[in-house]
Write a protein that holds these residues in place. Sequence first.
Motif, short mmCIF file in Angstrom:
data_model
loop_
_atom_site.label_atom_id
_atom_site.label_comp_id
_atom_site.label_asym_id
_atom_site.label_seq_id
_atom_site.Cartn_x
_atom_site.Cartn_y
_atom_site.Cartn_z
N UNK A 81 65.67 103.64 -14.37
CA UNK A 81 65.55 102.21 -14.66
C UNK A 81 64.29 101.98 -15.50
N UNK A 82 64.17 100.78 -16.04
CA UNK A 82 62.99 100.38 -16.79
C UNK A 82 62.05 99.65 -15.86
N UNK A 83 60.98 100.35 -15.43
CA UNK A 83 60.10 99.79 -14.41
C UNK A 83 59.31 98.57 -14.84
N UNK A 84 59.27 98.26 -16.13
CA UNK A 84 58.55 97.07 -16.58
C UNK A 84 59.45 95.85 -16.65
N UNK A 85 60.72 96.05 -16.32
CA UNK A 85 61.69 94.94 -16.32
C UNK A 85 62.27 94.82 -14.91
N UNK A 86 61.57 94.10 -14.05
CA UNK A 86 61.96 94.06 -12.64
C UNK A 86 63.34 93.44 -12.39
N UNK A 87 63.74 92.40 -13.11
CA UNK A 87 65.12 91.91 -12.91
C UNK A 87 66.15 92.99 -13.19
N UNK A 88 65.90 93.82 -14.22
CA UNK A 88 66.81 94.91 -14.56
C UNK A 88 66.79 95.98 -13.47
N UNK A 89 65.60 96.27 -12.94
CA UNK A 89 65.49 97.25 -11.85
C UNK A 89 66.31 96.80 -10.64
N UNK A 90 66.12 95.55 -10.27
CA UNK A 90 66.85 95.00 -9.11
C UNK A 90 68.35 95.05 -9.34
N UNK A 91 68.77 94.66 -10.53
CA UNK A 91 70.20 94.63 -10.83
C UNK A 91 70.79 96.04 -10.82
N UNK A 99 61.42 105.13 -12.53
CA UNK A 99 61.22 103.90 -13.29
C UNK A 99 60.62 104.12 -14.68
N UNK A 100 60.52 105.39 -15.12
CA UNK A 100 60.10 105.64 -16.50
C UNK A 100 60.77 106.91 -17.00
N UNK A 101 61.63 106.77 -17.97
CA UNK A 101 62.35 107.92 -18.53
C UNK A 101 61.37 108.94 -19.10
N UNK A 102 61.54 110.21 -18.71
CA UNK A 102 60.72 111.28 -19.26
C UNK A 102 59.41 111.52 -18.56
N UNK A 103 59.08 110.76 -17.53
CA UNK A 103 57.83 110.95 -16.80
C UNK A 103 57.95 112.18 -15.90
#
Length: 241
Positions: free
Chosen positions: A213-223, A186-190
């Motif tokens: 995915x972008x972990x701070x954008x939960x709708x995007x994560x779910x999608x 949920x975080x690129x480069x971590x």
Amino acid sequence: MTRLRTGGVRAAVGAVLALALTGALAGCSSTGGKRAEDARKAAEAQGRAAVDTPRWTFAMVTHSGDGDTFWDIVQKGAKQAAAKDNINFLYAHSDEAQQQAQLIDSYVAKGVDGLIVTLAKPDAMKAAVEKAVKAGIPVITVNSGAEQSKAYGALTHIGQDETVAGEAVGEALDKRGKKKALCVLHEQGNVGHEQRCAGTKKTFDGELVNLYVDGTNMPDVKASIEAKLQSDKDVDAVVTL
């Protein structure tokens, strides 16, 4: 604030810093955080600090993005621990590595007595952490960057070995007979996320596919997860937070 920098005094500051951080992590539980909060409230009711110790200033800088509930909980625990131990607590965050390093630099310039930092993207943090150490400020790393912590001069690292954690996940998937797993980062480069998924892949007998995915954008994560599961019916397990 009282400037404390070398020898045994620096070690004492580091010890208090570690205890405060332990309290912060305890704040994530139903008992540790409550004890700290009760001590703070009792002290406030009597018009005094929870303990009679020097009023040091500790700062925490994390790689959290806006809206990251995990780090909201950690911050809450740290505040409770700071109140209990008569610590002036400062907190700042950024999911941009260079901005995180600049935040560390700003606290060094302010002359804080101790720093707690995350090393999710350690290469970008190296100069800032080393600058703090050179200035005589005790630094403790947390959550990510265990491999780099000592090399950068930090007193210690508090967190789990993400590779070992991932290996345990892979073994658990094998026991459950899973054949294809989706590992969500949920975080690129971590580096911690990369190590966790790599550890899972190492012990998992099936196929592992990474999904960023972008972990701070939960709708995007779910999608994103739903789309992947719909397009690949062979996936029978999801590894995520």
